[in-house]
Every structure is written in C-alpha cells, then in structure tokens.
Design an enzyme around this catalytic site. Structure first.
Site, PDB file in Angstrom:
ATOM      1  N   ASP A 145      -4.019  -2.266  -1.175  1.00 55.52           N
ATOM      2  CA  ASP A 145      -4.237  -2.454   0.264  1.00 55.52           C
ATOM      3  C   ASP A 145      -4.679  -3.908   0.490  1.00 55.52           C
ATOM      4  OD1 ASP A 145      -5.251  -2.457   2.867  1.00 55.52           O
ATOM      5  OD2 ASP A 145      -6.123  -0.446   2.668  1.00 55.52           O
ATOM      6  N   LYS A 170       0.828  -1.217   0.000  1.00 61.82           N
ATOM      7  CA  LYS A 170       0.000   0.000   0.000  1.00 61.82           C
ATOM      8  C   LYS A 170       0.860   1.264   0.000  1.00 61.82           C
ATOM      9  CE  LYS A 170      -3.491   2.100   3.031  1.00 61.82           C
ATOM     10  NZ  LYS A 170      -4.088   2.007   4.371  1.00 61.82           N
ATOM     11  N   TYR A 228       0.179  -3.787  19.212  1.00 63.15           N
ATOM     12  CA  TYR A 228       0.860  -4.394  18.054  1.00 63.15           C
ATOM     13  C   TYR A 228       0.919  -5.908  18.191  1.00 63.15           C
ATOM     14  CZ  TYR A 228       4.834  -6.215  15.368  1.00 63.15           C
ATOM     15  OH  TYR A 228       5.628  -6.988  14.560  1.00 63.15           O
ATOM     16  N   SER A 229       1.455  -6.389  19.325  1.00 62.31           N
ATOM     17  CA  SER A 229       1.630  -7.843  19.444  1.00 62.31           C
ATOM     18  C   SER A 229       0.284  -8.554  19.541  1.00 62.31           C
ATOM     19  CB  SER A 229       2.562  -8.201  20.601  1.00 62.31           C
ATOM     20  OG  SER A 229       2.141  -7.621  21.805  1.00 62.31           O
ATOM     21  N   ALA A 243       2.117  -5.190   7.219  1.00 64.69           N
ATOM     22  CA  ALA A 243       1.605  -4.979   8.577  1.00 64.69           C
ATOM     23  C   ALA A 243       1.977  -3.579   9.034  1.00 64.69           C
ATOM     24  CB  ALA A 243       2.215  -6.004   9.540  1.00 64.69           C
ATOM     25  N   TYR A 276      14.281   4.560  26.609  1.00 61.22           N
ATOM     26  CA  TYR A 276      13.089   4.350  27.426  1.00 61.22           C
ATOM     27  C   TYR A 276      13.461   3.705  28.765  1.00 61.22           C
ATOM     28  CZ  TYR A 276      10.523   4.880  22.969  1.00 61.22           C
ATOM     29  OH  TYR A 276      10.016   5.327  21.773  1.00 61.22           O
ATOM     30  N   ASN A 335      19.243  -2.979  25.871  1.00 62.38           N
ATOM     31  CA  ASN A 335      19.221  -1.792  25.007  1.00 62.38           C
ATOM     32  C   ASN A 335      20.425  -0.887  25.254  1.00 62.38           C
ATOM     33  OD1 ASN A 335      16.819  -2.620  23.876  1.00 62.38           O
ATOM     34  ND2 ASN A 335      15.541  -1.328  25.188  1.00 62.38           N
ATOM     35  N   LYS A 348      -0.890  -8.970  16.015  1.00 59.07           N
ATOM     36  CA  LYS A 348      -0.140 -10.037  15.321  1.00 59.07           C
ATOM     37  C   LYS A 348      -0.588 -11.409  15.844  1.00 59.07           C
ATOM     38  CE  LYS A 348       2.735  -9.756  12.651  1.00 59.07           C
ATOM     39  NZ  LYS A 348       2.709  -9.656  11.165  1.00 59.07           N
ATOM     40  N   THR A 388       5.848 -12.380  14.682  1.00 60.18           N
ATOM     41  CA  THR A 388       6.891 -11.849  15.568  1.00 60.18           C
ATOM     42  C   THR A 388       6.971 -12.637  16.877  1.00 60.18           C
ATOM     43  OG1 THR A 388       7.355  -9.947  17.003  1.00 60.18           O
ATOM     44  CG2 THR A 388       5.115 -10.184  16.289  1.00 60.18           C
ATOM     45  N   ASP A 389       8.108 -12.559  17.532  1.00 62.87           N
ATOM     46  CA  ASP A 389       8.249 -13.210  18.844  1.00 62.87           C
ATOM     47  C   ASP A 389       7.449 -12.480  19.923  1.00 62.87           C
ATOM     48  OD1 ASP A 389       9.828 -10.918  19.027  1.00 62.87           O
ATOM     49  OD2 ASP A 389      11.593 -11.938  19.831  1.00 62.87           O
ATOM     50  N   GLU A 390       7.022 -11.246  19.605  1.00 68.75           N
ATOM     51  CA  GLU A 390       6.350 -10.433  20.633  1.00 68.75           C
ATOM     52  C   GLU A 390       5.000 -11.020  21.044  1.00 68.75           C
ATOM     53  OE1 GLU A 390       6.745  -6.189  20.037  1.00 68.75           O
ATOM     54  OE2 GLU A 390       8.524  -6.473  18.819  1.00 68.75           O
ATOM     55  N   LEU A 430      14.639   1.406  16.978  1.00 70.31           N
ATOM     56  CA  LEU A 430      15.811   1.779  17.785  1.00 70.31           C
ATOM     57  C   LEU A 430      17.110   1.974  16.979  1.00 70.31           C
ATOM     58  CD1 LEU A 430      16.938   2.067  20.792  1.00 70.31           C
ATOM     59  CD2 LEU A 430      17.706  -0.272  20.489  1.00 70.31           C
TER      60      LEU A 430
HETATM   61  P1  NAD Z   1       7.667  -2.293   7.939  1.00 70.04           P
HETATM   62  O1  NAD Z   1       6.787  -1.435   8.768  1.00 70.04           O
HETATM   63  O2  NAD Z   1       9.056  -1.830   7.618  1.00 70.04           O
HETATM   64  O3  NAD Z   1       6.948  -2.567   6.525  1.00 70.04           O
HETATM   65  C1  NAD Z   1       5.601  -2.887   6.418  1.00 70.04           C
HETATM   66  C2  NAD Z   1       5.208  -2.790   4.955  1.00 70.04           C
HETATM   67  O4  NAD Z   1       3.820  -3.150   4.836  1.00 70.04           O
HETATM   68  C3  NAD Z   1       5.357  -1.380   4.364  1.00 70.04           C
HETATM   69  O5  NAD Z   1       5.954  -1.455   3.089  1.00 70.04           O
HETATM   70  C4  NAD Z   1       3.915  -0.892   4.249  1.00 70.04           C
HETATM   71  O6  NAD Z   1       3.717   0.028   3.174  1.00 70.04           O
HETATM   72  C5  NAD Z   1       3.174  -2.202   4.014  1.00 70.04           C
HETATM   73  N1  NAD Z   1       1.761  -2.114   4.412  1.00 70.04           N
HETATM   74  C6  NAD Z   1       1.269  -1.636   5.587  1.00 70.04           C
HETATM   75  N2  NAD Z   1      -0.072  -1.706   5.588  1.00 70.04           N
HETATM   76  C7  NAD Z   1      -0.434  -2.247   4.399  1.00 70.04           C
HETATM   77  C8  NAD Z   1      -1.676  -2.606   3.813  1.00 70.04           C
HETATM   78  N3  NAD Z   1      -2.838  -2.374   4.462  1.00 70.04           N
HETATM   79  N4  NAD Z   1      -1.687  -3.181   2.585  1.00 70.04           N
HETATM   80  C9  NAD Z   1      -0.512  -3.398   1.923  1.00 70.04           C
HETATM   81  N5  NAD Z   1       0.683  -3.080   2.424  1.00 70.04           N
HETATM   82  C10 NAD Z   1       0.726  -2.512   3.644  1.00 70.04           C
HETATM   83  O7  NAD Z   1       7.658  -3.700   8.640  1.00 70.04           O
HETATM   84  P2  NAD Z   1       8.850  -4.773   8.806  1.00 70.04           P
HETATM   85  O8  NAD Z   1       9.658  -4.404   9.986  1.00 70.04           O
HETATM   86  O9  NAD Z   1       9.504  -4.991   7.494  1.00 70.04           O
HETATM   87  O10 NAD Z   1       7.990  -6.052   9.203  1.00 70.04           O
HETATM   88  C11 NAD Z   1       7.444  -6.905   8.209  1.00 70.04           C
HETATM   89  C12 NAD Z   1       6.690  -8.019   8.861  1.00 70.04           C
HETATM   90  O11 NAD Z   1       7.563  -8.767   9.691  1.00 70.04           O
HETATM   91  C13 NAD Z   1       5.543  -7.563   9.761  1.00 70.04           C
HETATM   92  O12 NAD Z   1       4.470  -8.450   9.596  1.00 70.04           O
HETATM   93  C14 NAD Z   1       6.110  -7.643  11.162  1.00 70.04           C
HETATM   94  O13 NAD Z   1       5.095  -7.896  12.105  1.00 70.04           O
HETATM   95  C15 NAD Z   1       7.057  -8.823  11.017  1.00 70.04           C
HETATM   96  N6  NAD Z   1       8.224  -8.823  11.918  1.00 70.04           N
HETATM   97  C16 NAD Z   1       9.031  -7.728  12.013  1.00 70.04           C
HETATM   98  C17 NAD Z   1      10.156  -7.756  12.843  1.00 70.04           C
HETATM   99  C18 NAD Z   1      11.103  -6.577  12.952  1.00 70.04           C
HETATM  100  O14 NAD Z   1      12.014  -6.600  13.781  1.00 70.04           O
HETATM  101  N7  NAD Z   1      10.981  -5.551  12.126  1.00 70.04           N
HETATM  102  C19 NAD Z   1      10.448  -8.911  13.580  1.00 70.04           C
HETATM  103  C20 NAD Z   1       9.598 -10.016  13.455  1.00 70.04           C
HETATM  104  C21 NAD Z   1       8.501  -9.955  12.611  1.00 70.04           C
HETATM  105  P1  TYD Z   2      11.968  -1.061  18.705  1.00 70.53           P
HETATM  106  O1  TYD Z   2      13.055  -0.906  17.698  1.00 70.53           O
HETATM  107  O2  TYD Z   2      10.808  -0.110  18.661  1.00 70.53           O
HETATM  108  O3  TYD Z   2      11.466  -2.574  18.587  1.00 70.53           O
HETATM  109  P2  TYD Z   2      10.456  -3.422  19.550  1.00 70.53           P
HETATM  110  O4  TYD Z   2       9.706  -2.477  20.405  1.00 70.53           O
HETATM  111  O5  TYD Z   2       9.555  -4.070  18.546  1.00 70.53           O
HETATM  112  O6  TYD Z   2      11.314  -4.375  20.294  1.00 70.53           O
HETATM  113  O7  TYD Z   2      12.583  -0.973  20.147  1.00 70.53           O
HETATM  114  C1  TYD Z   2      13.637  -1.818  20.560  1.00 70.53           C
HETATM  115  C2  TYD Z   2      13.907  -1.544  22.034  1.00 70.53           C
HETATM  116  O8  TYD Z   2      14.435  -0.208  22.158  1.00 70.53           O
HETATM  117  C3  TYD Z   2      12.649  -1.569  22.891  1.00 70.53           C
HETATM  118  O9  TYD Z   2      12.980  -2.152  24.154  1.00 70.53           O
HETATM  119  C4  TYD Z   2      12.271  -0.131  23.065  1.00 70.53           C
HETATM  120  C5  TYD Z   2      13.626   0.594  23.025  1.00 70.53           C
HETATM  121  N1  TYD Z   2      13.591   1.961  22.445  1.00 70.53           N
HETATM  122  C6  TYD Z   2      14.114   3.033  23.168  1.00 70.53           C
HETATM  123  O10 TYD Z   2      14.615   2.882  24.288  1.00 70.53           O
HETATM  124  N2  TYD Z   2      14.054   4.277  22.603  1.00 70.53           N
HETATM  125  C7  TYD Z   2      13.518   4.505  21.368  1.00 70.53           C
HETATM  126  O11 TYD Z   2      13.478   5.678  20.909  1.00 70.53           O
HETATM  127  C8  TYD Z   2      12.999   3.388  20.639  1.00 70.53           C
HETATM  128  C9  TYD Z   2      12.402   3.574  19.280  1.00 70.53           C
HETATM  129  C10 TYD Z   2      13.069   2.129  21.216  1.00 70.53           C
END
Ligand code: NAD
Ligand code: TYD
Length: 375
Positions: A60, A35, A181-182, A84, A238, A280, A185, A132-134, A221
């Site tokens: 979307d 999207k 969020y979690s 997501a 944080y 962190n 998911k 996600t693990d969350e 982060l």
């Molecule tokens: P991101 O936020 O970087 O990217 C999400 C993408 O989804 C974006 O390109 C956005 O445009 C698209 N999107 C959002 N809503 C949409 C919709 N309604 N229709 C179509 N596209 C849409 O996310 P990410 O960090 O790359 O995470 C990708 C997936 O992996 C997610 O499902 C997330 O829950 C999962 N995940 C992420 C992490 C992490 O550390 N980032 C870890 C484990 C799992």
């Molecule tokens: P984040 O990258 O948002 O991932 P998640 O919340 O999915 O684990 O955050 C990673 C860790 O860093 C989390 O414990 C929250 C902390 N954090 C800060 O302390 N300051 C910040 O500005 C951000 C974005 C995260």
C-alpha cells in the site's frame, strides 16, 4: 542500471507502462508496487511476469515504513506514481478512500523518496506523478455545433480548435476540480509541486485526458458499454449523453510517460491528449455499431439498449486537452486514429471474455448492482 518503481502497475494505465518499460529497457529493473484493490489485476501483466528485470511487490503506498524500506532495498532512483482510486462515481459515494490513497498515498511516497534521496543528492533522481485533466474543472461547449462530427474530420491541431473558438485545458490554467476524485488528484499535484519548491525534489506532473484500450476496468464507460452491448444489457447513459470527453489510446499515454520520464524538464508540467473530443452519445453509438458488426449482428441493432438515467452529481460538461506543449517540446504525438483505436479496443474485449468474467465477479458485481439500482 536504473531501478524504477511504478506504483499502480497492476491497474489499467500502469500495466501498459510496466509492459512498455520492461520490454524496452532490459537494463532497467522495474518494480511494480500495487495494493491490488478491486482495480488491480496481475492478469494484466501475464506476458511480462517472468521477465528477469520485473518484480512485483504487493504493498500500500500509504504504508510509510514499507515505502522507505522498499526504496532502500531496491536502490530506487525513479518513481512513476500511478496508484490511485480513479473512478468518479466511486468518489461520490466514498470520498474518504480517495483522500487516503490519492492524497495521503502521494505524500507518503514523496516523503519516503525525500528521506532516501536527499542525503545522496537529487542528481539522477526523478519523481513522476501521473495526474488527470479533470483537475482543471469543466469547459463550456463553445463550438457552434457542439463538437466536430465523429469520424469525418480529425481535429489534429490547436489551430482547428481556435478556428471554432473552442477553449481547452492548457498547463497554466487554474485548478477548479469539482468531483471528490478530481479534488483529491488536484491536492496530490499540489503536494508534488510543493516538494519540489520546498525541498528540491526533482518532480514532474502530467495531466492526461480520458484513456481507453485493453485492460480497463469495466466500470468506466467504454469497457462497461462494450460488455453490456455484447450481453444485450441496458446502457446507462447519464443525463442526455451530451457531455464531452477527450479520448486517448492508452498505449499512446504510456509512450508519452516513457518520453517525459526520460526527457521532460524537472518541475515542469505537460498536458497529454490527442485532440479527440467526443460527445458520450456519439461514442456510444459507434460502440454499438462496432460491437454489432464484429459479432455478426445487424449494425445498429442494439441501439435500443440506450437508456437515459439520472445524471451523475456535478457531472463535468466538457474536457479537452491542449497537448501542443508536449508535441512541440518533446515531439510526442498520438499514433492511432480514433477509428483504429476503437476497433482494436472492441476486438480486444470481445476476444478476452475470460478476463472480463474474472474482473466482474465477486465484489464488483455487488458494487455494480448497487450503483445502477439507484438510477
Ligand atoms: P486504475 O483504477 O485502473 O488502477 C489503479 C491501480 O492502483 C490499481 O492497480 C490499484 O490496485 C492500485 N492502487 C490503488 N490504491 C492503491 C494503494 N493504496 N497502494 C498501492 N496501489 C494502489 O487506474 P488507471 O485508470 O490506470 O489510472 C492510473 C492513474 O492515471 C491514476 O493516478 C489516475 O488518476 C490517472 N489517470 C487516469 C486516466 C484514465 O482515463 N483512466 C486519465 C488520466 C489520468
Ligand atoms: P468515465 O469512463 O467514468 O470517465 P470520467 O468520468 O473520468 O470522464 O465516464 C466517461 C463519461 O461517460 C462521463 O461523462 C460519464 C459518462 N458515463 C455514462 O454516461 N454512463 C456510465 O455508466 C458511465 C460509467 C459513464
């Protein structure tokens, strides 16, 4: 010939998955459905946009008619679902958007795939949901000294954790999500499994730990802090910075996704992680020292940027993934040591300032200012 839809392919992890599949499988057609929200950026895929086996579709995943049409038009036989809303802080401010995209979007895609696939038979079809693990909630820190010391010993096994009496997330653990969020998911994971159990949808779910690497949106982060250190802006830590996350280099996650998509057992679940837990505050210190060194500053010069701010509401204390099932059953393992991964990542962000400027302009600027003004 396989026609595979990757949703969320313009985001952080999705762009690495698309790049890997497009390059590795010229015989496949990879259709990136995204999207393009604030987190999606086609600049993440510049190097593959002209490949003949790649198509981008701006759509979307909540649009049911559009999804049905798209699956038929491209005769799709596989879906890797990453689209997501992914940022915990945003979910605290706006849970509805998370329920819509993460829950309804997943159901929409499942239902569209069922309508298209069921009449043909499920053979050769696959719905792979990236989670996600969350969803497992938060762990205690039972290690006598908190977490293993950074960069000195590498915890590379279950045995290491057991020796320290550390508990970590396994596939059979109960879901106990805490953040909107979690929770969204977790709900989507349940729907994926329900579609298997009810209709026979050949689905797989994987739960991965925190990813880091190039093209991550700088609200998370690691990229946020790299950029702030470079610009000598305050680093909003944080709480006390004591929370622990388990970090995996994004290309290792993409390789796991490729492997599991092809060889994972239908209806199964795999945890993905690199046994790489960090407090962190320890990671933040490493980031400061690495950025300082690479910019020719005195190492540690910017430690004074650390600013302790109000803790995140419901901040999960510790995440840690046991990925031994994936390692044993499919032979996957992380390719990078954390030291190499962090060095590569910091270099990438420093070398790609234009990308950073592009994604932090406009709407994001306003979000960022609002977000940190409250601390
Ligand atoms: P991101 O936020 O970087 O990217 C999400 C993408 O989804 C974006 O390109 C956005 O445009 C698209 N999107 C959002 N809503 C949409 C919709 N309604 N229709 C179509 N596209 C849409 O996310 P990410 O960090 O790359 O995470 C990708 C997936 O992996 C997610 O499902 C997330 O829950 C999962 N995940 C992420 C992490 C992490 O550390 N980032 C870890 C484990 C799992
Ligand atoms: P984040 O990258 O948002 O991932 P998640 O919340 O999915 O684990 O955050 C990673 C860790 O860093 C989390 O414990 C929250 C902390 N954090 C800060 O302390 N300051 C910040 O500005 C951000 C974005 C995260």
């Amino acid at each position: 010939m396989k026609n595979i839809v990757v949703t969320g392919g313009a985001g952080f992890i999705g762009s690495h998955v698309v790049r890997l599949l497009v390059k590795k499988y010229p015989e496949y057609h990879i259709i990136n459905v995204d999207k393009l929200t604030y987190a999606g950026n086609l600049a993440n895929l510049k190097d593959v946009e002209d490949f003949p086996n790649y198509t981008f579709v701006k759509a979307d995943v909540c649009d049911y008619d559009r999804m049905c049409k798209l699956l038929r038009e491209h005769e799709v036989d596989g879906i890797i679902h990453l689209a997501a809303e992914s940022h915990v802080d945003r979910s605290i401010k706006d849970p509805f958007t998370f329920a819509r995209t993460n829950v309804l979007g997943t159901i929409t895609l499942l239902q569209a795939a069922k309508e298209y696939w069921q009449p043909q038979g499920w053979d050769g079809k696959r719905f792979y949901h990236i989670s996600t693990d969350e969803v497992y909630g938060a762990l205690e820190m039972t290690h006598p000294e908190g977490v293993r010391p950074p960069f000195s010993t590498r915890a590379s096994s279950v045995e290491h954790h057991e020796a320290y009496g550390l508990v970590f997330f396994t596939e059979d653990m109960k879901y106990q999500p805490h953040s909107p969020y979690s929770a969204s998911k977790a709900s989507s994971d349940h729907f994926v499994r329900a579609f298997h159990d009810t209709y026979g949808m050949p689905s797989i779910v994987t739960n991965c730990s925190n990813n880091y690497g190039p093209y991550q949106f700088p609200e998370k982060l690691i990229p946020l802090f790299i950029n702030n250190i470079k610009l000598r802006k305050a680093l909003p830590v944080y709480g006390k910075g004591e929370n622990v996350r388990d970090w995996l280099y994004v290309e290792d996650h993409a390789r796991a996704i490729d492997l599991i998509f092809h060889e994972g057992k239908v209806a199964d679940t795999y945890n993905i992680g690199g046994f790489n837990e960090w407090k962190n505050i320890d990671i933040i210190r490493v980031l400061i020292k690495t950025v300082d060194r690479l910019l020719g500053r005195r190492e540690g010069e910017d430690l004074n940027l650390i600013t302790y701010v109000t803790d995140r509401a419901g901040h999960d204390l510790r995440y840690a993934i046991d990925s031994s099932k994936l390692q044993k059953e499919l032979g996957w393992e992380p390719s990078l040591q954390f030291e190499e991964g962090i060095e590569k990542t910091v270099r990438w962000y420093l070398d790609n300032q234009a990308w950073m400027d592009n994604v932090t302009s406009g709407d994001y600027r306003k979000y960022y200012d609002d977000m940190y003004q409250n601390h």
